[in-house]
Design an enzyme around this catalytic site. Structure first.
Site, PDB file in Angstrom:
ATOM      1  N   CYS A 295       0.839  -1.216   0.000  1.00  0.00           N
ATOM      2  CA  CYS A 295       0.000   0.000   0.000  1.00  0.00           C
ATOM      3  C   CYS A 295       0.866   1.255   0.000  1.00  0.00           C
ATOM      4  O   CYS A 295       0.528   2.248  -0.659  1.00  0.00           O
ATOM      5  CB  CYS A 295      -0.877   0.040   1.246  1.00  0.00           C
ATOM      6  SG  CYS A 295      -2.026  -1.300   1.344  1.00  0.00           S
TER       7      CYS A 295
ATOM      8  N   ASP B 190     -20.748  13.149 -14.409  1.00  0.00           N
ATOM      9  CA  ASP B 190     -22.187  12.910 -14.170  1.00  0.00           C
ATOM     10  C   ASP B 190     -22.431  12.044 -12.929  1.00  0.00           C
ATOM     11  O   ASP B 190     -23.562  11.632 -12.677  1.00  0.00           O
ATOM     12  CB  ASP B 190     -22.823  12.251 -15.406  1.00  0.00           C
ATOM     13  CG  ASP B 190     -22.134  10.930 -15.779  1.00  0.00           C
ATOM     14  OD1 ASP B 190     -21.183  10.516 -15.073  1.00  0.00           O
ATOM     15  OD2 ASP B 190     -22.539  10.314 -16.778  1.00  0.00           O
TER      16      ASP B 190
HETATM   17  C1  BEZ Z   1       0.505  -4.707   1.785  1.00  0.00           C
HETATM   18  O1  BEZ Z   1       0.055  -3.592   1.526  1.00  0.00           O
HETATM   19  O2  BEZ Z   1       1.710  -4.914   1.743  1.00  0.00           O
HETATM   20  C2  BEZ Z   1      -0.408  -5.844   2.127  1.00  0.00           C
HETATM   21  C3  BEZ Z   1      -1.563  -5.617   2.849  1.00  0.00           C
HETATM   22  C4  BEZ Z   1      -2.379  -6.688   3.158  1.00  0.00           C
HETATM   23  C5  BEZ Z   1      -2.050  -7.963   2.729  1.00  0.00           C
HETATM   24  C6  BEZ Z   1      -0.918  -8.160   1.976  1.00  0.00           C
HETATM   25  C7  BEZ Z   1      -0.089  -7.096   1.672  1.00  0.00           C
END
Ligand code: BEZ
Length: 221
Positions: A46, A138
């Site tokens: 992430c 929209d």
């Molecule tokens: C990650 O962002 O590294 C991750 C988050 C949840 C499960 C696996 C990877």
């Protein structure tokens, strides 16, 4: 996956975010929007995704697309995590250039069908998958993509998709595999030869195929 189908009006949800409480439609105004969810704050994949989104945020801005992220942690966690994300980009002095929605009760994740049943936190609760929604001016859903938590997305592909969505919103064409702005586009099958000739002054070229059917029609938009 329950929930939204292409063409549905995107819910005008209210949520707390890193820039305060928002109503989604007011946040969008007359712009396009992209909402992308993440499993959790302070997780490695992430962080690379949010950092990439921040690095290329000007590309979304150029296209008139408002960005907003979501994960199932609090505003306070999001604010702290944002600092890590910008430091990952070696840009610790700057703020994350888009807000993050705090969905710590998972209400929005449930409403929008974003939970990944295969990825759970230490209490056994499902995490958010890597969902992408592109919403038009929209307020209708133009695209949805759902990746599992274990696979990071390609944000250059999201820009490419937005280029296609914005072009095909204006012109009666479709974009072929790996299309990029400037490439030829395809004439949609429902247009007759006469209609296509009238609509595309740059001309239409047709690739011959063994079936003899004239469906591989290209034009320069
Ligand atoms: C990650 O962002 O590294 C991750 C988050 C949840 C499960 C696996 C990877």
């Amino acid at each position: 996956m329950p929930g939204l189908l292409l063409g549905d009006e995107f819910p005008n949800f209210e949520a707390d975010t890193t820039v305060g409480r928002i109503k989604f439609h007011d946040f969008l105004g007359n712009s396009w929007g992209i909402l992308f969810s993440h499993p959790r704050d302070f997780t490695p994949v992430c962080t690379t995704e949010l950092a990439c989104a921040a690095r290329i945020s000007n590309e979304f801005k150029k296209r008139g697309v408002k960005m907003i992220a979501l994960s199932i942690d609090s505003v306070e966690d999001h604010r702290n995590w944002s600092k890590d994300v910008m430091a990952f980009n070696s840009d610790a002095e700057s703020a994350l250039p888009f807000p993050i929605i705090a969905d710590d009760k998972r209400e929005l994740s449930v409403q929008l069908g974003m939970l990944d049943p295969d990825e759970r936190d230490k209490d056994g609760l499902p995490l958010t998958a890597r969902c992408v929604f592109v919403v038009g001016p929209d307020k209708k859903l133009k695209l949805s993509i759902l990746y599992p938590a274990t696979t990071g997305r390609n944000f250059d592909e999201l820009l490419r998709v937005i280029d296609s969505l914005q072009l095909t919103a204006q012109k009666n064409v479709a974009t072929p595999v790996d299309w990029k702005p400037g490439d030829k586009v395809m004439v949609i099958p429902s247009l007759s030869e006469a209609e296509a000739a009238a609509l595309f002054p740059n001309g239409v070229t047709t690739k011959e195929v063994p079936s003899g059917k004239k469906y591989l029609r290209y034009t320069q938009p």
